[in-house]
Design an enzyme around this catalytic site. Structure first.
Site: not given
Length: 271
Positions: A2-3, A60, A261
């Site tokens: 979830p962003e 978030k 990332r």
DNA sequence: TTCAGCCTGTCG
DNA sequence: CGACAGGCTGAA
């Protein structure tokens, strides 16, 4: 995980179904996990019997507000908050962490990888608690956005991932944003022109708004407050598409690592 | 600014 | 088996 768009979708789902609902009881399924946050069954007595007044999201972080207390969730990579989940007969119940039993339904917090977090604190401490992250990406003004980016010495991808300047974008939406704005993830914030920053700001708002309208992106684990998948993933242009042709110029999209990332971008379109 | 670490799972 | 996965922290 979830962003911002996914957490916002969950917030709206829960708001719709649980606002005003009275919390009857809290059941801990995984004591070891709750112990990391110094929580055990008895700690929830302070919110049992109280109505859920409203919900709050910053970046978030999602908070359920009860009377003088806030129950704050961060869903990490694979956390989920699901209302009235079907009782799974056998398998994946071992990812269940916590159930909130309301008079209007039961809310399950589960997390396969357990990178999620939960905090119980006084409502008056919430602003300070959330103070270590920056302004929410949908709340920030263009002026503040410009000021923050133009002072950032590091790479623009890191700027969005860090959460301390602007909160809400993660790996998916940062890659999608930088592609839409035609900006290379390697660019330094302070090297961006005023036009580029304004473009970023506008694309950011459009991207997040569209993603919320599509109920978020489900790559593998994400589900909304009703346990259903989002569908914005079908509109991703670069995330997870390294090697595929750029949707604009057909150059193969490249994959690199920035801030540990995976990062996908078009080496031709993104300047 | 980089890296391991926190966890569990999937895919090649 | 290794690489990778919507995140974030604390230490080197």
């Amino acid at each position: 995980m979830p962003e911002l768009p996914e957490v916002e979708t969950i917030k709206r789902d829960l708001e719709k179904e649980l606002t005003g609902a009275v919390l009857k009881r809290v059941i801990i399924h995984n004591e070891k996990f709750l112990k990391r946050y110094h929580l055990s069954e008895g700690d929830f007595k302070v919110i049992e019997g109280k109505p859920l007044e409203n919900l709050h999201r910053k970046g978030k972080f999602l908070s359920l507000l009860f009377d003088s207390k806030a129950l704050v969730f961060h869903l990490g990579l694979t956390g989920a908050l699901i209302l009235n989940p079907a009782v799974s007969q056998s398998s994946h119940q071992h990812h269940d962490l916590l159930t909130l039993l309301f008079d209007k339904g039961r809310l399950l917090f589960k997390d396969l990888r357990k990178f999620g977090k939960v905090f119980l604190l006084s409502r008056k401490d919430l602003p300070e608690f959330l103070g270590h992250i920056g302004t929410d990406a949908l709340e920030i003004s263009p002026e503040d956005f410009k000021r923050l980016i133009s002072h950032h010495r590091g790479r623009i991808k890191e700027f969005f991932l860090s959460q301390k300047h602007i909160a809400g974008l993660g790996n998916i939406y940062t890659d999608e944003l930088l592609f839409r704005a035609r900006i290379s993830p390697f660019r330094r914030g302070l090297d961006l022109s005023e036009e580029e920053i304004l473009k970023l700001y506008q694309e950011m708002r459009t991207l997040l708004t569209e993603a919320i309208a599509s109920r978020g992106s489900s790559i593998r684990d994400y589900v909304d407050g009703e346990g259903k998948r989002g569908h914005f993933q079908v509109r991703h242009l670069v995330y997870g598409k390294a090697g595929s042709p750029c949707p604009i110029c057909q150059t193969p999209l490249k994959r690199t690592i920035i801030a540990q990332r995976g990062t996908t971008y078009c080496p031709n379109c993104q300047k």
